[in-house]
Design an enzyme around this catalytic site. Sequence first.
Site, PDB file in Angstrom:
ATOM      1  N   GLU A 188      15.270-106.023-104.350  1.00  0.00           N
ATOM      2  CA  GLU A 188      16.681-105.911-104.735  1.00  0.00           C
ATOM      3  C   GLU A 188      16.701-105.431-106.171  1.00  0.00           C
ATOM      4  O   GLU A 188      16.534-106.201-107.105  1.00  0.00           O
ATOM      5  CB  GLU A 188      17.398-107.248-104.606  1.00  0.00           C
TER       6      GLU A 188
ATOM      7  N   CYS B  50      22.950-107.979-111.406  1.00  0.00           N
ATOM      8  CA  CYS B  50      22.496-106.736-110.785  1.00  0.00           C
ATOM      9  C   CYS B  50      23.639-105.900-110.221  1.00  0.00           C
ATOM     10  O   CYS B  50      23.510-104.684-110.122  1.00  0.00           O
ATOM     11  CB  CYS B  50      21.491-107.040-109.676  1.00  0.00           C
TER      12      CYS B  50
END
Length: 223
Positions: free
Chosen positions: A47, A81
């Site tokens: 990720e 993120c």
Amino acid sequence: AVVEGDAEVARNLLDLPFNHVFFTCSTAVGKLVMAAAAKHLASVTLELGGKSPVMVDETADLDRVASRVVWLKCMNAGQICIAPDYVLVHESVHDALVQKLAFWIKHFYGATPAARQQSRDLGRVIHDRQFAFLKGLLDDAVQQGGQVSFGGFWDAGARYVEPTILTNVPDGAAIWQHEIFGSLLPLRRYDNLDEAIGYINQQPKPLALYVFSRREKNIQHII
């Protein structure tokens, strides 16, 4: 088991023959993780961050856009993120969106720079290296002709970067090249939807994409 530690600890863990590695961080480090996992034929889930864009067309509800973008951009001082990295906004609503973003920053975090710095809801940059990186992005954008349309205050001792809106930033500025991971938000005008989509597709793949429109055809076209 939980093992705490720094990058050296992570490297040592990757030397072990795990069956699967899940990793979340930057693309550059993700490549190192994938290479290490390959030695043991371990599968990976990565990720990775990226320059996640916000697309705002001329039909969008600007209060809805601004309140949500400000909230997510400022969460953990922008150090998540899926934080919005930059905004692609139709030129007909660009100036109005800047005003709305400024309004919601004041509404959420304080009417003055001093009040915002005292806000319990604005975090700090994780370490001095990241603070210097963010300050460098801001200085470079301004030196190249970009404008600070809101914010711009910083405190190195506290590692505090005020929520900052940047406009008219030239293409060559470093802020367009790197994941920001902080509370700096550059806006980029467009006058044609395919032009905006083309810009996104020319960049490395982002982790998230946020679309604001009241025109279903535009939404589906972007998706």
